[in-house]
Every structure is written in C-alpha cells, then in structure tokens.
Design a protein around this motif. Structure first.
Motif, short mmCIF file in Angstrom:
data_model
loop_
_atom_site.label_atom_id
_atom_site.label_comp_id
_atom_site.label_asym_id
_atom_site.label_seq_id
_atom_site.Cartn_x
_atom_site.Cartn_y
_atom_site.Cartn_z
N UNK A 217 0.09 -16.18 8.09
CA UNK A 217 1.16 -15.21 7.89
C UNK A 217 1.10 -14.60 6.49
N UNK A 218 1.30 -13.27 6.44
CA UNK A 218 1.38 -12.53 5.18
C UNK A 218 0.26 -12.93 4.21
N UNK A 219 -0.99 -12.81 4.62
CA UNK A 219 -2.10 -13.30 3.77
C UNK A 219 -2.29 -12.50 2.49
N UNK A 220 -1.73 -11.27 2.43
CA UNK A 220 -1.89 -10.45 1.24
C UNK A 220 -0.58 -10.33 0.46
N UNK A 221 0.35 -11.23 0.74
CA UNK A 221 1.65 -11.20 0.09
C UNK A 221 1.63 -11.78 -1.31
N UNK A 222 2.80 -11.81 -1.97
CA UNK A 222 2.88 -12.29 -3.37
C UNK A 222 2.52 -13.76 -3.53
#
Length: 389
Positions: A290-295
């Motif tokens: 999940x959200x691998x390029x998130x903060x």
C-alpha cells in the motif's frame, strides 16, 4: 679317595644346578596384573531444550508489478497546445490533474453551432405546437361532432419536429463531450512510464499519448511450493462471497537489495491466482504494497516496475515445538540427548527448517540436554562428558 670323588662330583654338580635355578627364579621380574583401561568419554556441548512457539517465515521471490496500467489516448484529433510538467517519464500525477490539452477552438465552434441548431429546432417545435393548437380550435368551431384525426391536429409534424429537437440535443451533447475531451486528465493517481507526444504535435483520435500506472498500491507475484502452501493462510475467493479475504491476511515483508544495503516494505497477501502450475505444482499469490511512494518511504529508493524482490511471508505459528541447530539432527530423524554421563538417541519429526535451525516435535521433554556437537556415528549409551567452558 679317587673313587669317592668320582661319586660325589656328579652329586655336587646337580646340587649346584638346583641352587642356581632357584636363585634365578627368585631374581626374575614378576608380571603385574593391570585393570582394563577405561574407554575414553566423548566431549560434547549441550543445549537445554525449551518448548516454545515458532512463527514460520516463508521465503519467495517475485517481480514488482502494477495492479492498473493503461495507455492514455487522444479521444479527439488536434494539435497539442499544453503539456503538464508532470507529463514526463517518471513523474507523478494526481487523479483529475490536467496532463495535456488539445487545441479546443474547432470544438468550441462545434458547440456554438450545435447550440444554435438546437435553438432553431426548439423554435420550430414551438411553432408547430402552436399550429396544432390552432388546428384543434378551428376543428371545434366547425361544430363537427367527429373527433379530429391525427393529420388535422398535425401530430405527425409535431413528432417529426420533436425528433429534430432530440437530434439537435444529441449533437450538442456530442460537441460538448468532444470539447471536454480536448483536456486529457489523469484517471487516477499515478506515474508516467513513457511519453509519446510533444508540444505542438498533431494527434489523431485514438493515438497513444503516454503509458502510466496507478500508485495507490503495487503488487508482487509470488510462487509458493506445495509445502509452503500448507504453512500459510492463502486468501481465496468464491462466488457469492461477500468477504473474500481472511480477517487477518498474512503479513509479508518485501525486501529489495541495492549493493550492500537492504530496504523493506510491509505488504499483505490479498489473493491467489486461479491456476496451479501443472509442472512445478506451484501456486502464485499476490502481495499488495500500500502507498509505496508515500511519505513513509521517502528515505529509501522507490520501487520500480519489474524489480526483482525477496518476500518474507509470515506463515502459521507452530505451538509446543523445539528449535534445534542443524548439527543436532542425525540420520533417520534422530537427535542425541545427554543424561547421567551417557548419550542416547531420540526420535523426532521434522516440521520446518530455516537456514540455521530445524523445528521438531517428538520424543523430547523440556529441560533435557540436547547434544549440539556433531559426533557422526555414535553407539547408544556411549559415555560422554560436558566440554569445559
């Protein structure tokens, strides 16, 4: 006298020989009996056995892939008059963001013309409705008791004009849609894989502009052997099932290595494929990141599509088992236990293994001392002693 000496000499010789033999017997060394030497004891290291819970960790490998990947295409023809800064290879974009614009002038004109045509058709319909009302009043003034037919009341003309209005509305809606399609907006939050157009380039309807993929989550396709399939909870889907995933999906750690550095992403098993490989008997499952390029992951390199990664999958938890080193297991699944200065064999069942340990269950008791020294072939009951620390 001589005769006496001849008789006594042999007797003296015999007596002298007897005395010498007796003397030699008394002076010869006596053989001493020795006790049988003790057999040497084996020097062994031991480990105190502890019954415990063991979390199975399954290792698999796969490639990173997108769950949604599509090609952005031009739905209308025209010249590219605007490209976003985010419309380039590797850039991120948000859902609904304007990525490119096709020259809208011709389509704005088409909307204006379609609106004018619709207004004309609506006016013509209003006039036709007025004529039909006047025709009905004229028929009533004639005083004929027979009802007026459809031609007298101009119903066919009204129907034709209503159809013309509907057609004009459809042309206006199409023109407005074409005008809207001159703006290429992102269908989801994603990332550009490759750009295929440039500013001021003319594109035709259906021409590819760029390929992209969604970044809300990524997937890793992982093969599981028959043995691994038995040791992990695999999410399955069934028809008419409202909840397709288990309440606690199996956790996964995705590991990528860059030189000597190692980076991790948490993931979960979300589904399995419908086909079992007929040759290897492997089943492929999908792990979702999940959200691998998130903060949360800004301090490590971003994942790339097609990147080869390792997956550590949390399997089932074994209860009341013993974890022993590889050096402690002997042929026929036996181990050696040290007790009262002797070693003896115990039969075990091998449940799992990792690079350093075996997980077993069998004829063992907590608190017993397991021999960890590799001894090769040892007889049952051989004497042993603990190696001095």
């Amino acid at each position: 006298m001589a005769k006496l000496w001849r008789i006594a000499l042999p007797i003296l010789i015999l007596l002298a020989a007897y005395w010498i033999s007796q003397y030699l017997q008394q002076q010869s060394p006596q053989a001493q009996r020795r006790s049988e030497p003790e057999k040497p004891s084996l020097l062994v290291d031991v480990q105190t056995l502890e019954s415990q819970s063991y979390q199975l960790m399954l290792t698999s490998y796969g490639n990173v892939q997108a769950h949604t990947q599509l090609t952005l295409t031009a739905e209308v023809a025209g010249t590219i008059t605007y490209l976003s800064e985010n419309f380039r290879e590797g850039s991120y974009f948000e859902q609904g963001e304007l990525l490119a614009r096709i020259d809208p002038a011709d389509y704005q004109n088409a909307v204006t013309i379609a609106r004018s045509e619709l207004s004309q058709q609506q006016l013509a319909l209003a006039e036709e409705q007025a004529r039909a009302a006047q025709a009905e009043r004229d028929w009533q003034r004639l005083g004929d008791q027979q009802p007026a037919n459809a031609l007298v009341l101009r119903k066919p003309q009204q129907a034709a004009q209503q159809a013309a209005v509907a057609s004009a509305k459809a042309r206006l809606a199409q023109a407005e849609r074409d005008l809207q399609r001159t703006q290429i907006r992102a269908p989801f939050a994603g990332r550009v894989l490759d750009k295929q157009v440039e500013l001021n380039q003319y594109v035709n309807r259906g021409e590819a502009l760029a390929s992209s993929f969604a970044v809300d989550y990524l997937e890793v396709r992982l093969p599981l052997s028959l043995e691994q399939q038995q040791q992990v909870t695999i999410p399955e889907e069934f028809r008419a099932q409202t909840q397709s995933h288990p309440s606690e999906p199996a956790k996964v750690e995705i590991i990528a290595r860059l030189g000597e550095q190692q980076f991790q992403w948490p993931a979960t098993l979300v589904r399995s494929e419908a086909v079992l490989d007929s040759r290897s008997r492997q089943l492929y499952v999908l792990a979702q990141i999940d959200d691998p390029y998130g903060p949360a992951f800004t301090q490590q390199p971003s994942l790339k599509l097609g990147q080869f990664v390792e997956a550590q999958i949390y399997g089932k938890q074994l209860e009341e088992v013993f974890v022993i080193p590889h050096t402690s297991l002997y042929p026929n699944q036996q181990v050696l236990v040290f007790h009262d200065g002797q070693v003896s064999y115990r039969k075990v069942a091998l449940l799992w293994q990792d690079p350093e340990h075996y997980v077993v269950r069998g004829e063992l008791q907590a608190g017993e001392q397991l021999v960890t020294t590799p001894l090769g072939q040892v007889l049952e009951g051989s004497r042993a002693q603990l190696r001095a620390n």
